[in-house]
Write a protein that holds these residues in place. Structure first.
Motif, PDB file in Angstrom:
ATOM      1  N   MET A 216       0.843  -1.189   0.000  1.00  0.00           N
ATOM      2  CA  MET A 216       0.000   0.000   0.000  1.00  0.00           C
ATOM      3  C   MET A 216       0.882   1.244   0.000  1.00  0.00           C
ATOM      4  O   MET A 216       1.790   1.349   0.832  1.00  0.00           O
ATOM      5  N   PHE A 261     -11.663  -0.515   0.374  1.00  0.00           N
ATOM      6  CA  PHE A 261     -10.354  -0.888   0.905  1.00  0.00           C
ATOM      7  C   PHE A 261      -9.430  -1.356  -0.210  1.00  0.00           C
ATOM      8  O   PHE A 261      -8.243  -0.977  -0.248  1.00  0.00           O
ATOM      9  N   ASN A 264      -7.957   1.485  -2.257  1.00  0.00           N
ATOM     10  CA  ASN A 264      -6.934   2.235  -1.523  1.00  0.00           C
ATOM     11  C   ASN A 264      -5.671   1.408  -1.308  1.00  0.00           C
ATOM     12  O   ASN A 264      -4.572   1.960  -1.243  1.00  0.00           O
ATOM     13  N   ILE A 270      -7.246   6.624   2.249  1.00  0.00           N
ATOM     14  CA  ILE A 270      -7.717   6.330   3.599  1.00  0.00           C
ATOM     15  C   ILE A 270      -9.213   6.073   3.574  1.00  0.00           C
ATOM     16  O   ILE A 270      -9.959   6.749   2.859  1.00  0.00           O
ATOM     17  N   TYR A 271      -9.637   5.063   4.326  1.00  0.00           N
ATOM     18  CA  TYR A 271     -11.051   4.759   4.514  1.00  0.00           C
ATOM     19  C   TYR A 271     -11.403   5.097   5.955  1.00  0.00           C
ATOM     20  O   TYR A 271     -10.693   4.705   6.886  1.00  0.00           O
ATOM     21  N   ALA A 297      -3.764  -4.540   5.999  1.00  0.00           N
ATOM     22  CA  ALA A 297      -3.175  -3.212   5.803  1.00  0.00           C
ATOM     23  C   ALA A 297      -1.765  -3.146   6.369  1.00  0.00           C
ATOM     24  O   ALA A 297      -0.836  -2.670   5.708  1.00  0.00           O
ATOM     25  N   GLY A 328      -5.737   2.539   5.966  1.00  0.00           N
ATOM     26  CA  GLY A 328      -5.221   2.911   4.658  1.00  0.00           C
ATOM     27  C   GLY A 328      -3.752   3.242   4.690  1.00  0.00           C
ATOM     28  O   GLY A 328      -2.981   2.680   5.495  1.00  0.00           O
ATOM     29  N   SER A 329      -3.356   4.169   3.829  1.00  0.00           N
ATOM     30  CA  SER A 329      -1.950   4.568   3.731  1.00  0.00           C
ATOM     31  C   SER A 329      -1.452   5.068   5.080  1.00  0.00           C
ATOM     32  O   SER A 329      -2.126   5.848   5.769  1.00  0.00           O
TER      33      SER A 329
END
Length: 339
Positions: A216, A261, A264, A270-271, A297, A328-329
């Motif tokens: 990611m 998800f 991303n 970002i979620y 993640a 997320g990131s």
């Protein structure tokens, strides 16, 4: 003459396509990597195969949803208060049957069941699963998914299931993954040694490795949140969303957790599903939604948080516990936490 040249060219193109390697099949990949698991004795590998098999059956049902009467609401609600769709019930049955017949699982925690399901006291694993996440989107042909977490049981095999077997932290997961039923069907999973994605080839009926060692991006320009509920967000959440807008981030929200998800994971982003006035503890379930995606993640270099703590460190108090969810990131989640 020109027709002969065109035919020869077309034949050459078609031959080159046929000659393209398909990739490593899921079964072979699992077999080649099962020694990465400290307790490997074949059961975890078979469990992953059972999940893959059930997902193929669900994929078949999803693909013909518009042709037979399996779309729409089932006329009931599940234990968490969500209206059950016909495909929710169907998917739950398919996965339960596959895991019961496999024999590797002692207990199943499902979004569609009020309590855990005792499958086999001799089994070594506990699985928590959302059989069909985002199922209301099936009526409009939008991507949906399955999410699963796998834990090693703590009590002795053959003994009755204990609470300690069921209520485990996300950091205790030995494997987790999801299946995305979209324009193509993908199975993405981790056993704690990176994340790998497999795409389903329907004519062969097999998953093939298509996304090895998924990573990611540390930063992204996508934020995913249901802004229709913005009036009930806490001020820090509103401030972070404004930060995203000030920096010209792109808003993308599908309403299927797996689909949001997955995008991303590939592109960076970002979620967020925060606490709201309606759901002060958040809406997403810790055991069978957040833990699995948090594990994936982190294994892909990302981050998952409740806004105040690492998701994988949260101690579950009951099967259907909810939590705010930021995933997320890595840099984006860290920035959101700072608010």
């Amino acid at each position: 003459m020109q027709r002969s040249i065109n035919n020869a060219y077309s034949t050459s193109i078609e031959t080159s396509r046929i000659a393209q390697p398909i990739g490593t099949a899921l079964d072979r990949f699992i077999k080649n990597h099962q020694d990465q698991f400290a307790f490997a004795s074949g059961e975890l590998s078979q469990l992953l195969r059972d999940i893959a098999l059930a997902s193929k059956v669900v994929n078949r049902e999803v693909n013909k949803a518009g042709l037979i009467d399996i779309m729409g609401a089932a006329g009931s609600t599940n234990n968490t208060g969500d209206q059950q769709q016909k495909l929710d019930v169907l998917a739950n049955i398919r996965f339960t049957r596959a895991l019961m017949k496999g024999g590797e699982v002692c207990a199943l925690v499902s979004e569609e069941s009020e309590s855990y399901v005792d499958l086999n006291n001799e089994g070594k694993y506990v699985i928590a699963i959302d059989p069909l996440d985002g199922s209301s989107n099936i009526d409009v042909n939008v991507s949906i998914g399955t999410i699963f977490s796998i834990y090693r049981r703590k009590s002795i095999a053959g003994m009755p299931i204990q609470e300690e077997d069921i209520l485990q932290k996300g950091s205790d997961q030995v494997a987790a993954g999801y299946i995305l039923y979209g324009s193509s069907t993908m199975l993405v999973y981790t056993t704690g040694h990176g994340v790998n994605g497999f795409t389903y080839e329907p004519s062969l009926g097999e998953y093939f490795l298509s996304h090895p060692d998924m990573q990611m991006p540390a930063d992204g320009k996508i934020y995913s949140i249901n802004e229709g509920s913005a009036n009930s967000f806490e001020k820090p959440v509103k401030d972070y969303i404004q930060h995203c807008k000030d920096n010209n981030y792109t808003a993308r929200y599908i309403g299927s957790l797996v689909a949001d998800f997955h995008r991303n994971l590939l592109k960076g982003g970002i979620y967020i599903y925060p606490a709201t006035a309606k759901d002060p503890q958040g809406k997403l379930r810790l055991m069978y939604e957040c833990n699995a995606l948090a594990f994936i993640a982190e294994q892909a270099g990302g981050k998952a948080s409740s806004g105040k703590a690492r998701i994988l460190d949260l101690e579950p108090r009951h099967l259907h516990e909810r939590t705010p969810f930021y995933v997320g990131s890595k840099n984006m989640v860290t920035k959101a936490e700072s608010f």
